[in-house]
Design a protein around this motif. Structure first.
Motif, mmCIF file in Angstrom:
data_model
loop_
_atom_site.group_PDB
_atom_site.id
_atom_site.type_symbol
_atom_site.label_atom_id
_atom_site.label_comp_id
_atom_site.label_asym_id
_atom_site.label_seq_id
_atom_site.Cartn_x
_atom_site.Cartn_y
_atom_site.Cartn_z
ATOM 1 N N THR A 192 -5.580 -5.693 -4.975
ATOM 2 C CA THR A 192 -4.666 -6.462 -5.359
ATOM 3 C C THR A 192 -3.606 -6.708 -4.161
ATOM 4 O O THR A 192 -2.949 -8.031 -4.240
ATOM 5 C CB THR A 192 -4.001 -5.629 -6.479
ATOM 6 O OG1 THR A 192 -4.734 -5.268 -7.313
ATOM 7 C CG2 THR A 192 -2.717 -6.309 -6.950
ATOM 8 N N LEU B 46 0.783 -1.343 0.001
ATOM 9 C CA LEU B 46 0.140 -0.045 -0.148
ATOM 10 C C LEU B 46 0.937 1.160 -0.107
ATOM 11 O O LEU B 46 0.463 2.147 -0.486
ATOM 12 C CB LEU B 46 -1.102 0.007 1.140
ATOM 13 C CG LEU B 46 -1.904 -1.056 1.074
ATOM 14 C CD1 LEU B 46 -2.958 -1.004 2.543
ATOM 15 C CD2 LEU B 46 -2.870 -0.776 -0.225
ATOM 16 N N ARG C 12 1.577 2.252 -3.300
ATOM 17 C CA ARG C 12 0.362 2.591 -4.060
ATOM 18 C C ARG C 12 -0.167 1.486 -4.855
ATOM 19 O O ARG C 12 -0.667 1.720 -6.140
ATOM 20 C CB ARG C 12 0.470 3.842 -5.134
ATOM 21 C CG ARG C 12 0.887 5.051 -4.232
ATOM 22 C CD ARG C 12 0.601 6.392 -4.860
ATOM 23 N NE ARG C 12 1.174 7.529 -4.148
ATOM 24 C CZ ARG C 12 0.639 8.082 -3.172
ATOM 25 N NH1 ARG C 12 -0.381 7.699 -2.605
ATOM 26 N NH2 ARG C 12 1.397 8.984 -2.824
ATOM 27 N N ASP D 16 -3.412 -0.890 -5.422
ATOM 28 C CA ASP D 16 -4.590 -1.040 -4.651
ATOM 29 C C ASP D 16 -4.962 -2.130 -3.652
ATOM 30 O O ASP D 16 -4.363 -3.127 -3.738
ATOM 31 C CB ASP D 16 -5.577 -0.853 -5.677
ATOM 32 C CG ASP D 16 -6.027 -2.421 -6.607
ATOM 33 O OD1 ASP D 16 -6.486 -3.301 -6.010
ATOM 34 O OD2 ASP D 16 -5.070 -2.394 -7.323
#
Length: 112
Positions: free
Chosen positions: A104, A96, A99, A101
């Motif tokens: 996923t 995370l 970045r 998501d």
């Protein structure tokens, strides 16, 4: 010749067909213990085996298949151990932070 009541109480097993060898109860217990140790020794590596390195690759490949660059940061995040309950919080935080998501990252970390 069947074992008599005194033979049974003295923990002796008589086998008439093989020439009358005597096997004491203690010897049977030792043989059973040795067999169980051998079974445990054979099963122990399977039960406590460390996770295969392919799981980190499965995590990285999953992230890459979803359009992200699977560089060293992804591999580092995917390198955290998998929890039996679900995704590793360290893996999730790592993905995370670059970045990826949430959906996923969760699926990838369950593969790690």
């Amino acid at each position: 010749m069947n074992p008599t009541k005194s033979d049974v109480h003295s923990n002796v097993w008589l086998c008439n067909k093989t020439g009358g060898f005597r096997m004491t109860f203690q010897r049977v217990k030792r043989m059973a213990a040795a067999a169980s140790v051998m079974v445990a020794a054979g099963a122990l590596p399977i039960l406590v085996a460390s996770p295969a390195s392919a799981t980190q690759g499965a995590c990285s490949n999953y992230v890459a298949r979803h359009g992200y660059f699977a560089g060293p940061k992804v591999k580092a995040a995917c390198g955290h151990e998998h929890h039996p309950i679900g995704a590793s919080p360290l893996c999730l935080a790592g993905l995370l932070s670059i970045r990826v998501d949430m959906a996923t990252a969760q699926r990838a970390c369950t593969l790690a």
